[in-house]
Design an enzyme around this catalytic site. Structure first.
Site, mmCIF file in Angstrom:
data_model
loop_
_atom_site.group_PDB
_atom_site.id
_atom_site.type_symbol
_atom_site.label_atom_id
_atom_site.label_comp_id
_atom_site.label_asym_id
_atom_site.label_seq_id
_atom_site.Cartn_x
_atom_site.Cartn_y
_atom_site.Cartn_z
ATOM 1 N N ARG A 1 -10.420 2.783 16.974
ATOM 2 C CA ARG A 1 -10.636 1.339 17.149
ATOM 3 C C ARG A 1 -10.830 0.955 18.613
ATOM 4 O O ARG A 1 -11.518 -0.021 18.920
ATOM 5 C CB ARG A 1 -9.483 0.552 16.524
ATOM 6 C CG ARG A 1 -9.592 0.445 15.021
ATOM 7 C CD ARG A 1 -8.372 -0.215 14.440
ATOM 8 N NE ARG A 1 -7.368 0.753 14.030
ATOM 9 C CZ ARG A 1 -6.087 0.463 13.810
ATOM 10 N NH1 ARG A 1 -5.659 -0.758 13.977
ATOM 11 N NH2 ARG A 1 -5.249 1.391 13.418
ATOM 12 N N GLU B 1 4.892 9.666 15.809
ATOM 13 C CA GLU B 1 6.056 9.416 14.958
ATOM 14 C C GLU B 1 6.204 10.530 13.923
ATOM 15 O O GLU B 1 7.301 10.987 13.652
ATOM 16 C CB GLU B 1 5.897 8.055 14.278
ATOM 17 C CG GLU B 1 7.178 7.595 13.623
ATOM 18 C CD GLU B 1 7.065 6.188 13.072
ATOM 19 O OE1 GLU B 1 5.984 5.596 13.178
ATOM 20 O OE2 GLU B 1 8.083 5.706 12.544
HETATM 21 O O1 LIG Z 1 1.063 2.073 20.173
HETATM 22 P P1 LIG Z 1 0.938 3.083 19.067
HETATM 23 O O2 LIG Z 1 2.147 3.146 18.200
HETATM 24 O O3 LIG Z 1 0.516 4.429 19.561
HETATM 25 O O4 LIG Z 1 -0.182 2.544 18.067
HETATM 26 C C1 LIG Z 1 -1.393 2.015 18.509
HETATM 27 C C2 LIG Z 1 -2.519 2.872 18.045
HETATM 28 O O5 LIG Z 1 -2.514 2.915 16.615
HETATM 29 C C3 LIG Z 1 -3.832 2.665 16.147
HETATM 30 O O6 LIG Z 1 -4.591 3.827 16.133
HETATM 31 P P2 LIG Z 1 -4.573 4.906 14.960
HETATM 32 O O7 LIG Z 1 -3.861 6.130 15.457
HETATM 33 O O8 LIG Z 1 -4.040 4.264 13.713
HETATM 34 O O9 LIG Z 1 -6.080 5.315 14.830
HETATM 35 P P3 LIG Z 1 -7.449 4.548 14.505
HETATM 36 O O10 LIG Z 1 -7.846 3.772 15.724
HETATM 37 O O11 LIG Z 1 -8.346 5.701 14.251
HETATM 38 O O12 LIG Z 1 -7.240 3.655 13.309
HETATM 39 C C4 LIG Z 1 -4.408 1.717 17.181
HETATM 40 O O13 LIG Z 1 -5.828 1.716 17.132
HETATM 41 C C5 LIG Z 1 -3.852 2.257 18.470
HETATM 42 O O14 LIG Z 1 -4.670 3.276 19.040
HETATM 43 N N1 LIG Z 2 0.976 -2.597 12.646
HETATM 44 C C1 LIG Z 2 -0.203 -2.080 13.003
HETATM 45 N N2 LIG Z 2 -1.350 -2.675 12.600
HETATM 46 C C2 LIG Z 2 -2.548 -2.182 12.962
HETATM 47 N N3 LIG Z 2 -2.684 -1.093 13.732
HETATM 48 C C3 LIG Z 2 -1.577 -0.482 14.167
HETATM 49 N N4 LIG Z 2 -1.408 0.607 14.949
HETATM 50 C C4 LIG Z 2 -0.089 0.820 15.075
HETATM 51 N N5 LIG Z 2 0.616 -0.093 14.411
HETATM 52 C C5 LIG Z 2 -0.310 -0.933 13.826
#
Ligand SMILES: O=P(O)(O)OC[C@H]1O[C@H](OP(=O)(O)OP(=O)(O)O)[C@H](O)[C@@H]1O
Ligand SMILES: Nc1ncnc2[nH]cnc12
Length: 177
Positions: A68, A105
């Site tokens: 994202r 996590e």
């Molecule tokens: O602060 P954190 O706990 O690390 O979470 C934040 C991250 O989680 C989500 O990514 P995700 O790993 O879900 O991947 P995506 O962007 O491919 O959906 C979001 O896009 C951030 O990169």
């Molecule tokens: N609560 C949440 N919603 C969307 N993206 C996330 N990435 C980590 N936590 C999230």
């Protein structure tokens, strides 16, 4: 530094487009869905420009974290005429120059970056969300491992109560949820 005119109403409008889905992807999680914001041209322009305006130092390139983070980093890079460097999950780049393994996590992962990120470059690091901070902390460490200078870190939104602000305190957010 580059600044665009933006106003609180436009940021509030972008914030209003975030959709909350309860218990996704697992029970207890309030998932903040950016999809409606992505579909709105006015909000996308507001967010891209505001991500540039809130950066507190000069930068040469915008880096975004898969997946994202790519969307907002690409849009932000385009509105200010800078290049974009993707920070990818392990195994996706044909020519990774630097890799950083990190704990999540549930298990482990690794981030990689290509040689287009050169030592000495000043980087604006972008992601969509700051939650626990694990992803941005690893992204920032990878930038430093490559010899780049971390000019600023920016996200669209910060999720309160998940500790990310403590882990990556320098992060600037357009709004909190
Ligand atoms: O602060 P954190 O706990 O690390 O979470 C934040 C991250 O989680 C989500 O990514 P995700 O790993 O879900 O991947 P995506 O962007 O491919 O959906 C979001 O896009 C951030 O990169
Ligand atoms: N609560 C949440 N919603 C969307 N993206 C996330 N990435 C980590 N936590 C999230």
């Amino acid at each position: 530094m580059i600044t665009f005119p933006s106003d609180a109403d436009s940021i509030a409008y972008a914030r209003s487009l975030i959709r909350t889905i309860a218990d996704y992807p697992k029970p207890g999680v309030q998932f903040r869905d950016i999809t409606p914001l992505l579909a709105d041209g006015q909000a996308m322009q507001t967010v891209a420009e505001a991500l540039i305006s809130q950066a507190n130092s000069e930068f040469d390139v915008v880096a975004g974290v898969e997946a994202r983070g790519f969307i907002f980093a690409g849009a932000a890079a385009a509105v200010c005429g800078r290049g974009m460097v993707p920070i990818r999950k392990q195994g996706k780049l044909p020519m990774p120059a630097h890799r950083l393994a990190y704990d999540k996590e549930y298990g482990h992962d690794a981030l990689e970056v290509s040689p287009e990120l050169e030592a000495g470059m000043r980087v604006l690091l972008i992601d969509d969300i700051l939650a626990t901070g694990g992803t941005l902390k690893a992204g920032a460490e990878l930038m430093r491992l490559a010899g780049a200078e971390l000019a600023s870190i920016g996200v669209v939104m910060e999720l309160q109560g998940l500790g990310g602000r403590t882990v990556v305190p320098e992060t600037k957010a357009l709004f909190s949820l």
